[in-house]
Design an enzyme around this catalytic site. Structure first.
Site, PDB file in Angstrom:
ATOM      1  CE  LYS A  46     -46.821 -39.683 -57.459  1.00 43.76           C
ATOM      2  NZ  LYS A  46     -47.650 -40.747 -56.859  1.00 43.76           N
ATOM      3  CB  SER A  92     -45.341 -43.936 -56.896  1.00 41.85           C
ATOM      4  OG  SER A  92     -46.618 -43.329 -56.757  1.00 41.85           O
ATOM      5  CB  SER A 104     -48.379 -43.919 -54.199  1.00 45.88           C
ATOM      6  OG  SER A 104     -47.774 -44.986 -54.861  1.00 45.88           O
TER       7      SER A 104
END
Ligand code: GLN
Length: 483
Positions: A76, A151, A175
């Site tokens: 990420k 997210s 997330s």
């Protein structure tokens, strides 16, 4: 190519069925073919990946390989990666090359895992749909008109689209678990303090936690093994032994007590999603578990408590992005105030600005007691609910999300409806507990996630329960058709 798990890749590398260079090339080719469509990656580190793969092959040949040597992974874009663009999904960090590696990245590098690239995400991890990224929305590989969740939507979509076997994510209010649910992959948010936050760009520091996302619980166990552990550079990192997560996966579930919070099956839950959770519980009973109802009476206050705490902390954390030390700087500032205003005004997107404003308001003199302090008290009540439930059961189960992936654009005009997506996930962060999302069916062709919540530091128990479920079902092996 059918799904390849880390476990299978480890086996193939050890047997010499393929090399790390071959599989890395294969994933990079898939990324090249599919990323225009899915938009899961912000940065692809081709050259570095191929060099790491070659080094890993040499290590394998020399017989000095570790568990993750030569395994391709995606990270990420919230994890700082030395010399590699680290944007956090924001224009603010459009040109930011981190000067050091996050602890999590160091751990993977120590084993010579391969980094394929950095995945797309909601700006500064604020969102539930990946639509707040400056780099454009990510598409859900199961339904291209729908969101992948957020997210960590880029990580989830990249796995579901076969662009990486596994990825890292972070979870402040859901997330990891929510995008895992929307994309049909397995994700684990560890106990707060289990994985170091060093070098993980902060959103809400008392809630943020990094964790693994993969096809299977078995792979999440392998990844968590590398990620977990004490780090003195994170003052909230726990000094506590890391168990062997793979060793307990096969334990029999007979006698395991699973609690279903009655508040999670009330209004707002899609009935087809509820059916999938019922079916999963039937599966657990076959595996020997006892399923009973429990109560988390303060569940309804989790969303307001979370959005006060998270926004207050984000307003403080994001004050460092001022156009002076690093990050976006406006052209030709007139004076210092103009520099701050325009750099932050241009660098941040609307959702981030909304949260900074609300957070600064909640922390301001006169409002602190009414909002922030009150939210902290609610947080305590939520933790107590869980503590009581864990007196009766070993694991709490329920849906990860109230519905399956919604359409892109469907909720952007109404932030509150977006915030409600987190209804089952955020209380876990407020309490600091570990939680997982495990594929448990499909509704309208889109994946459904089963959430499993454990007591503090009981990741092994969660992984064991998820692994046993995955031995009895094949939802996690279904593959989206992506061209
Ligand atoms: N959707 C939640 C939020 O917007 C959670 C995000 C997260 O876990 N990073 O804050």
């Amino acid at each position: 190519m059918s799904i390849k798990t880390i476990k299978q890749l480890q086996q193939g590398l050890a047997d010499g069925a393929f090399s790390s260079v071959e599989i890395t090339r294969d994933y990079l080719d898939k990324i090249a073919a599919r990323n225009d469509n899915i938009n899961a990656f912000i940065t692809v580190t081709d050259e570095q990946a191929m060099a790491q793969a070659a080094a890993a092959d040499a290590q394998i040949a020399a017989g000095t390989a570790c568990a993750l040597t030569g395994i391709p992974l995606a990270h990420k874009d919230i994890f700082c990666t030395d010399g590699v663009l680290t944007t956090c999904g924001s224009r603010m960090l459009e040109n930011f090359k981190a000067p050091y590696n996050a602890n999590v990245i160091e751990q993977f590098n120590a084993e010579n895992a391969v980094m394929l690239g950095k995945t797309n995400m909601d700006e500064f991890a604020m969102g539930s749909s990946n639509e707040s990224s400056f780099y454009g929305p990510v598409k859900n590989p199961w339904a291209l008109d729908s969101v992948p969740g957020g997210s960590s939507g880029g990580s989830a979509a990249a796995i579901a689209a076969g662009m990486t076997p596994a990825a890292t994510g972070t979870d402040t209010g859901g997330s990891i678990r929510q995008p895992a649910a929307f994309c049909g992959v397995t994700g684990l948010k560890p106990t707060y303090g289990r994985v170091s936050r060093y070098g993980m760009i902060a959103y809400a520091s008392s809630l943020d936690q990094g964790g693994p996302m993969a096809h299977t619980a078995e792979d999440c166990a392998i990844l968590l093994q590398a990620m977990a552990g004490f780090d003195q550079r994170d003052s909230t990192s726990m000094q506590r032994d890391v168990p062997d997560y793979s060793a307990t996966l096969k334990q029999d579930l007979s006698g395991l007590k699973i609690g279903l919070p009655k508040e999670y099956f009330a209004e707002g839950l899609n009935s087809d999603v509820a059916q999938c959770i019922d079916d999963a519980m039937a599966e657990y009973k076959k595996l020997g578990a006892e399923v009973k109802e429990v109560s988390l009476p303060n569940s309804k206050i989790a969303i307001p408590a979370y959005y006060v705490v998270a926004m207050a902390e984000c307003s403080s954390n994001l004050s460092r992005f001022d156009g002076v030390r690093f990050g976006h700087r406006c052209d030709d500032p007139k004076d210092l105030e103009d520099l701050y205003k325009r750099s932050r005004g241009e660098g941040f997107g609307d959702e981030v600005k909304r949260r900074i404003l609300i957070g600064a308001y909640a922390l301001s003199a006169g409002y602190y007691d009414a909002f922030y302090l009150k939210a902290q008290k609610l947080r305590r009540l939520i933790s107590q609910d869980f503590a009581q439930a864990f007196d009766e059961v070993d694991i709490i189960a329920g849906p990860t999300t109230p519905e399956v992936a919604f359409k892109t654009g469907e909720k952007t005009a109404d932030p509150i409806s977006m915030y409600l997506q987190d209804i089952y996930t955020i209380s876990v962060n407020l309490a600091g507990l570990p939680g997982m999302s495990v594929p448990a069916g499909f509704v309208d062709g889109k994946p459904v996630g089963l959430q499993l919540i454990g007591n503090y530091f009981e990741e092994s128990r969660l992984l064991n329960a998820a692994h046993q479920f995955q031995q009895a079902t094949d939802w996690h092996l279904q593959q989206a058709e992506v061209k």
